[in-house]
Design a protein around this motif. Structure first.
Motif, mmCIF file in Angstrom:
data_model
loop_
_atom_site.group_PDB
_atom_site.id
_atom_site.type_symbol
_atom_site.label_atom_id
_atom_site.label_comp_id
_atom_site.label_asym_id
_atom_site.label_seq_id
_atom_site.Cartn_x
_atom_site.Cartn_y
_atom_site.Cartn_z
ATOM 1 N N SER A 1 43.954 40.474 38.429
ATOM 2 C CA SER A 1 43.765 41.834 38.923
ATOM 3 C C SER A 1 43.695 42.831 37.771
ATOM 4 N N ASP B 1 47.203 43.879 36.504
ATOM 5 C CA ASP B 1 47.838 42.880 35.653
ATOM 6 C C ASP B 1 47.086 42.744 34.326
ATOM 7 N N ARG C 1 48.280 45.279 31.908
ATOM 8 C CA ARG C 1 49.573 44.928 31.319
ATOM 9 C C ARG C 1 49.417 43.853 30.244
ATOM 10 N N LEU D 1 54.344 42.272 35.687
ATOM 11 C CA LEU D 1 53.234 41.510 36.258
ATOM 12 C C LEU D 1 53.530 41.124 37.701
ATOM 13 N N SER D 2 52.482 41.011 38.494
ATOM 14 C CA SER D 2 52.660 40.845 39.941
ATOM 15 C C SER D 2 53.003 39.412 40.360
ATOM 16 N N GLN D 3 52.897 38.442 39.436
ATOM 17 C CA GLN D 3 53.262 37.062 39.758
ATOM 18 C C GLN D 3 54.473 36.660 38.900
#
Length: 288
Positions: free
Chosen positions: A70, A73, A76, A134-136
């Protein structure tokens, strides 16, 4: 313009601002001096505001986008390498006693050596803060470990550079130091994108391409600065060659070496999946 080309152009235009937003948020954007902001925070903002092309951020963002990460992310991932790179610049200026960075006072000149030390530490710490967002989250631990290894590599390279003696250095020594000091931070955003997206198998090729690019780039930079570097007694690839060659031959050999390395870097970058190395390849071609 096709819809795909338009979307790519729009993404590229938005990319720098996304990274700047990440950098701003990580450096306590809500803090004012009355709320606990320090000279170190002010110095970090000052340094980042002084400019820079954000090349490492571009590498990370483009690779991330190509590999299906994404935009948030990707920003970042791009910010991680930028923060470590800028920390290294603060320390470089302090250790080399360079007074000017990007046309303005270096951090240690404006704020003092002690604040410069703390500023580098703050920027390094912020890099890990970027990873934490981060999203994960299940993939963050491996990225933190990778970032630590590359940061340690950078520190060892800087130590080797500081302890080296130009009179005893070979071109091979020079290229190793360039790899350790510069290659590691061109490689890191690509490696992070590969690992985070699940394309772990392309990380080694990305690292090799970035290392080749870094050495070729550094030699090309030395070709531009050879006269001023030699006048100031600074390490320069062309200067090392002059131990065995005349000035004209030294320049030619350095130029040929730079072109060869940049060509190898572009070829290897082009081999990365889904066009993940396109930005690195374009940078290499632009210097050739």
């Amino acid at each position: 313009m096709s819809d795909t080309a338009h979307n790519d152009a729009a993404a590229s235009a938005a990319a720098p601002s996304r990274v700047e937003d990440v950098l701003h948020s990580l450096l306590g954007s809500t803090m004012s001096r009355g709320e606990g902001a320090t000279d170190t925070l002010e110095a970090a903002r000052y340094h980042l505001a002084s400019g820079g092309k954000r090349v490492r951020a571009q590498l990370g963002q483009h690779a991330s986008r190509a590999l299906g990460v994404s935009a948030a992310d990707g920003a970042r991932i791009g910010a991680v390498a930028e923060l470590i790179h800028n920390a290294s610049l603060v320390y470089d200026d302090l250790q080399d006693r360079d007074r000017v960075r990007r046309g303005a006072d270096a951090v240690w000149v404006r704020f003092g050596p002690d604040v410069a030390l703390c500023t580098g530490a703050l920027l390094l710490s912020a890099a890990y803060g970027a990873l934490a967002g981060l999203s994960q989250p299940e993939r963050v631990a491996s990225l933190v470990a990778l970032t630590h290894r590359r940061t340690a590599h950078l520190i060892h390279g800087q130590t080797a550079d500081l302890s080296s003696c130009a009179g005893e250095m070979t071109t091979a020594d020079y290229e190793q130091i360039a790899t350790d000091k510069s290659g590691v931070l061109f490689a890191l955003p690509l490696e992070l994108a590969c690992h985070y997206s699940g394309h772990v198998g392309c990380a080694d090729a990305a690292q090799r391409a970035a290392n080749l690019f870094a050495v070729g780039y550094q030699i090309a930079d030395d070709l531009e600065d050879v006269d001023s570097d030699l006048a100031r007694g600074r390490l320069n690839y062309v200067g090392l060659l002059r131990d065995d060659h005349d000035a004209e031959a030294s320049f030619r050999i350095a130029r040929e070496r730079s072109l060869a390395l940049l060509g190898e870097a572009a070829s290897l970058a082009d081999s990365l999946p889904l066009g993940a190395g396109e930005t690195l390849s374009m940078l290499a071609a632009g210097l050739a």
